[in-house]
Design a protein around this motif. Structure first.
Motif, PDB file in Angstrom:
ATOM      1  N   ALA A   2      15.511  34.451 -32.254  1.00 18.15           N
ATOM      2  CA  ALA A   2      16.164  34.849 -31.003  1.00 18.15           C
ATOM      3  C   ALA A   2      15.679  34.040 -29.814  1.00 18.15           C
ATOM      4  N   ARG A   3      15.868  32.720 -29.863  1.00 16.67           N
ATOM      5  CA  ARG A   3      15.460  31.873 -28.739  1.00 16.67           C
ATOM      6  C   ARG A   3      16.563  30.863 -28.456  1.00 16.67           C
ATOM      7  N   PRO A   4      17.586  31.244 -27.700  1.00 17.19           N
ATOM      8  CA  PRO A   4      18.711  30.336 -27.474  1.00 17.19           C
ATOM      9  C   PRO A   4      18.341  29.048 -26.745  1.00 17.19           C
ATOM     10  N   ASN A   5      17.251  29.058 -25.965  1.00 16.05           N
ATOM     11  CA  ASN A   5      16.839  27.813 -25.299  1.00 16.05           C
ATOM     12  C   ASN A   5      16.527  26.714 -26.297  1.00 16.05           C
ATOM     13  N   VAL A   6      16.161  27.110 -27.527  1.00 13.40           N
ATOM     14  CA  VAL A   6      15.859  26.132 -28.568  1.00 13.40           C
ATOM     15  C   VAL A   6      17.072  25.261 -28.849  1.00 13.40           C
ATOM     16  N   SER A   7      18.270  25.819 -28.736  1.00 11.23           N
ATOM     17  CA  SER A   7      19.480  25.039 -29.002  1.00 11.23           C
ATOM     18  C   SER A   7      19.570  23.838 -28.065  1.00 11.23           C
ATOM     19  N   PHE A   8      19.309  24.056 -26.780  1.00 13.01           N
ATOM     20  CA  PHE A   8      19.313  22.954 -25.817  1.00 13.01           C
ATOM     21  C   PHE A   8      18.163  21.985 -26.087  1.00 13.01           C
ATOM     22  N   ASP A   9      16.972  22.535 -26.305  1.00 15.58           N
ATOM     23  CA  ASP A   9      15.796  21.692 -26.487  1.00 15.58           C
ATOM     24  C   ASP A   9      15.935  20.780 -27.708  1.00 15.58           C
ATOM     25  N   VAL A  10      16.379  21.360 -28.822  1.00 14.98           N
ATOM     26  CA  VAL A  10      16.509  20.585 -30.049  1.00 14.98           C
ATOM     27  C   VAL A  10      17.549  19.486 -29.877  1.00 14.98           C
ATOM     28  N   PHE A  11      18.682  19.835 -29.278  1.00 18.76           N
ATOM     29  CA  PHE A  11      19.704  18.809 -29.066  1.00 18.76           C
ATOM     30  C   PHE A  11      19.165  17.649 -28.240  1.00 18.76           C
ATOM     31  N   SER A  12      18.518  17.948 -27.108  1.00 19.76           N
ATOM     32  CA  SER A  12      18.084  16.876 -26.205  1.00 19.76           C
ATOM     33  C   SER A  12      17.085  15.947 -26.891  1.00 19.76           C
ATOM     34  N   LEU A  13      16.142  16.522 -27.615  1.00 18.95           N
ATOM     35  CA  LEU A  13      15.126  15.691 -28.269  1.00 18.95           C
ATOM     36  C   LEU A  13      15.703  14.905 -29.432  1.00 18.95           C
ATOM     37  N   CYS A  14      16.480  15.565 -30.280  1.00 16.50           N
ATOM     38  CA  CYS A  14      17.053  14.861 -31.431  1.00 16.50           C
ATOM     39  C   CYS A  14      18.006  13.763 -30.974  1.00 16.50           C
ATOM     40  N   LEU A  48      -0.002  17.293 -41.312  1.00 17.59           N
ATOM     41  CA  LEU A  48       0.732  16.166 -41.876  1.00 17.59           C
ATOM     42  C   LEU A  48       1.834  15.736 -40.920  1.00 17.59           C
ATOM     43  N   HIS A  49       1.841  14.477 -40.577  1.00 16.10           N
ATOM     44  CA  HIS A  49       2.828  13.809 -39.715  1.00 16.10           C
ATOM     45  C   HIS A  49       2.662  14.177 -38.246  1.00 16.10           C
ATOM     46  N   ALA A  50       2.765  15.463 -37.889  1.00 18.58           N
ATOM     47  CA  ALA A  50       2.713  15.839 -36.478  1.00 18.58           C
ATOM     48  C   ALA A  50       1.850  17.077 -36.314  1.00 18.58           C
ATOM     49  N   ARG A  51       1.178  17.175 -35.158  1.00 18.60           N
ATOM     50  CA  ARG A  51       0.330  18.321 -34.856  1.00 18.60           C
ATOM     51  C   ARG A  51       0.411  18.611 -33.367  1.00 18.60           C
ATOM     52  N   GLY A  52       0.585  19.904 -33.017  1.00 23.18           N
ATOM     53  CA  GLY A  52       0.730  20.273 -31.618  1.00 23.18           C
ATOM     54  C   GLY A  52       2.183  20.160 -31.171  1.00 23.18           C
ATOM     55  N   PRO A  53       2.416  20.034 -29.850  1.00 21.28           N
ATOM     56  CA  PRO A  53       3.796  19.955 -29.352  1.00 21.28           C
ATOM     57  C   PRO A  53       4.544  18.774 -29.962  1.00 21.28           C
ATOM     58  N   MET A  54       5.702  19.066 -30.533  1.00 20.36           N
ATOM     59  CA  MET A  54       6.516  18.033 -31.168  1.00 20.36           C
ATOM     60  C   MET A  54       7.627  17.622 -30.214  1.00 20.36           C
ATOM     61  N   ALA A  55       7.488  16.428 -29.677  1.00 20.47           N
ATOM     62  CA  ALA A  55       8.504  15.897 -28.768  1.00 20.47           C
ATOM     63  C   ALA A  55       9.084  14.616 -29.386  1.00 20.47           C
ATOM     64  N   LEU A  56       9.450  13.673 -28.559  1.00 17.62           N
ATOM     65  CA  LEU A  56      10.193  12.507 -29.039  1.00 17.62           C
ATOM     66  C   LEU A  56       9.453  11.700 -30.102  1.00 17.62           C
ATOM     67  N   GLU A  93       7.125  12.528 -32.089  1.00 15.09           N
ATOM     68  CA  GLU A  93       6.836  13.257 -33.320  1.00 15.09           C
ATOM     69  C   GLU A  93       8.077  13.469 -34.189  1.00 15.09           C
ATOM     70  N   ILE A  94       9.274  13.298 -33.636  1.00 14.58           N
ATOM     71  CA  ILE A  94      10.478  13.478 -34.455  1.00 14.58           C
ATOM     72  C   ILE A  94      11.140  12.133 -34.772  1.00 14.58           C
ATOM     73  N   THR A  95      10.333  11.099 -34.796  1.00 18.31           N
ATOM     74  CA  THR A  95      10.768   9.820 -35.346  1.00 18.31           C
ATOM     75  C   THR A  95       9.890   9.488 -36.549  1.00 18.31           C
ATOM     76  N   THR A  96      10.375   8.603 -37.374  1.00 15.01           N
ATOM     77  CA  THR A  96       9.581   8.065 -38.473  1.00 15.01           C
ATOM     78  C   THR A  96       9.521   6.552 -38.285  1.00 15.01           C
ATOM     79  N   TYR A  97       9.221   5.794 -39.310  1.00 17.95           N
ATOM     80  CA  TYR A  97       9.173   4.346 -39.147  1.00 17.95           C
ATOM     81  C   TYR A  97       9.621   3.659 -40.433  1.00 17.95           C
ATOM     82  N   LYS A  98       9.919   2.403 -40.297  1.00 19.49           N
ATOM     83  CA  LYS A  98      10.180   1.577 -41.477  1.00 19.49           C
ATOM     84  C   LYS A  98       9.550   0.208 -41.249  1.00 19.49           C
ATOM     85  N   TRP A  99       9.339  -0.507 -42.357  1.00 16.99           N
ATOM     86  CA  TRP A  99       8.754  -1.846 -42.313  1.00 16.99           C
ATOM     87  C   TRP A  99       9.877  -2.890 -42.312  1.00 16.99           C
ATOM     88  N   LEU A 100       9.788  -3.809 -41.371  1.00 16.95           N
ATOM     89  CA  LEU A 100      10.709  -4.943 -41.319  1.00 16.95           C
ATOM     90  C   LEU A 100       9.943  -6.176 -41.761  1.00 16.95           C
TER      91      LEU A 100
END
Length: 416
Positions: free
Chosen positions: A119-131, A389-397, A399-406
């Motif tokens: 029950a946290r509708p603000n999450v809808s805005f937050d998730v969209f903006s970050l993703c 694993l991968h991210a710890r604490g506040p997950m912002a921009l 923390e919601i990316t990964t990487y690849k090798w070029l």
């Protein structure tokens, strides 16, 4: 419930996102932020429909509630996200091997991120903006308690995306039925990462049943340890703010640990809590110290079950300890790895606590209420990761990316 067609649409939209210029992404985020106050009457009326189905006494009521001020805060966070540098295309490592191969490790989107929340509708805005800023489509699975609010929010976002000619499938809201949750948990090959936000039971269920990678967030059993050398004035303010600022959020204080040498100050430390009708569950020494100095109707003896409980209410446990080591042992046993605090004027004790308290965020002389992406200067957040694993604490921009090798070569081959 077969939702494959929705997951396919999200995956296709995620691929399209990789071609959007960063400037356009920022313009769209700012346009959505402008639309939030412009459509506030609609958003608040839909939110009221949800609120009418929930008792105001429910601890989740405050999480569910949207207000004009909260909408303005959400819009401000979205503009903040728009103003941050893009997390994509960053060269994290660069080396040239002796054979001439040029290697770069570069940040890239996950592709599709699924978020299950209550029950946290603000999450809808937050998730969209970050993703959106991080180049990933998002699949939202909100709870039935917030269904009207979430539909309204997503419709506002879709309207802006369509106005800019961007595929609205970059943010999809799943049906509220539980079967949709099961479908999302099994969406292997379509959803690249799943993030649950909510109660410990929700997070545990997602972790135990998902067939796609999960980052655990949200469950917060937070402690404040008042040391033998703590400042009472600082301590009282820190404890009150951590406990009562918003009792329903995961960074709220659940348990106060007090050094036995400072029990004579416990009443002063808790006095602001009494004014706010916080129910205290105190162990025997703390109960004795508070008797006659704290409102009797809000004071009860503690049981073992009170320690390790995330109250999400005007309730708090108090435990007496003999040393910082005992406080750390208690936290190790009952904490959830979210946020822990020490109040002390002793630098050596503070350093020990910072080093040994095993949590995503560890504080000295500041309340756990600061564990928040916007407070950390990260803009909105997608959640507080309590794992390692991968991210710890506040997950912002970042923390919601990964990487690849070029890897760039010029005809090199590996020896047989």
């Amino acid at each position: 419930m077969d939702l494959t067609f929705l997951f396919e649409r999200a995956k296709a939209a995620g691929r399209e996102l990789t071609g959007l210029p960063p400037a356009l992404i920022n313009d769209i985020l700012c346009a959505v932020a402008d639309e939030i106050p412009a459509r506030s009457e609609y958003l608040l009326s839909e939110n009221m429909r949800d609120l009418e189905r929930m008792s105001p006494d429910n601890p989740m009521f405050d999480r569910l509630k949207l207000t004009q001020a909260r909408l303005e805060g959400i819009a401000a966070d979205m503009r903040h996200v728009a103003g941050l540098p893009s997390p994509l295309g960053r060269v994290q490592k660069h080396t040239v091997l002796p054979n001439g191969l040029d290697l770069q490790r570069v940040s890239v989107p996950f592709g599709v991120i699924g978020v299950i929340y209550e029950a946290r509708p603000n999450v809808s805005f937050d998730v969209f903006s970050l993703c959106f800023k991080a180049g990933s489509a998002c699949v939202l699975k909100g709870g039935s308690d917030a269904c009207c609010s979430n539909h309204a929010i997503v419709s506002v976002i879709h309207g802006v995306l369509e106005r800019f000619g961007v595929n609205p499938d970059v943010v999809l809201l799943l049906p509220v039925e539980r079967e949709a949750t099961a479908a999302l948990l099994q969406a292997r090959g379509y959803v690249d990462l799943l993030i649950p936000r909510g109660s410990s039971s929700l997070i545990r269920y997602v972790r135990d049943h998902a067939r796609i990678p999960v980052i655990e967030t949200g469950a917060g059993v937070c402690h404040t340890y008042f040391d033998a050398e703590g400042d009472v004035q600082k301590g009282a303010a820190i404890i009150c703010n951590a406990k009562t600022r918003r009792v329903s959020v995961c960074n709220a204080l659940d348990s106060l640990l007090v050094h036995e040498a400072r029990l004579h100050d416990l009443a002063r430390l808790c006095a602001p809590l009494g004014e706010r009708k916080v129910r205290i569950y105190a162990d025997a020494p703390a109960f004795e110290a508070l008797c006659g100095h704290y409102p009797a109707e809000w004071l009860e003896p503690a049981s073992e079950a009170h320690f390790g409980t995330e109250f999400m209410d005007y309730k708090m446990a108090v435990k007496t300890v003999t040393s910082v080591d005992e406080a750390l042992e208690h936290i190790a046993r009952f904490g959830s790895g979210h946020s822990e605090c020490i109040v002390t004027e002793n630098d050596a004790t503070a350093g020990l606590f910072l080093c040994q308290a095993d949590a995503a965020c560890v504080y000295v002389n500041a309340p756990t209420s600061f564990t928040d992406g916007s407070q950390f200067g990260l803009g909105a957040e997608i959640g507080i990761s309590t794992q390692k694993l991968h991210a710890r604490g506040p997950m912002a921009l970042e923390e919601i990316t990964t990487y690849k090798w070029l890897v760039r070569g010029n005809g090199q081959v590996r020896p047989q």
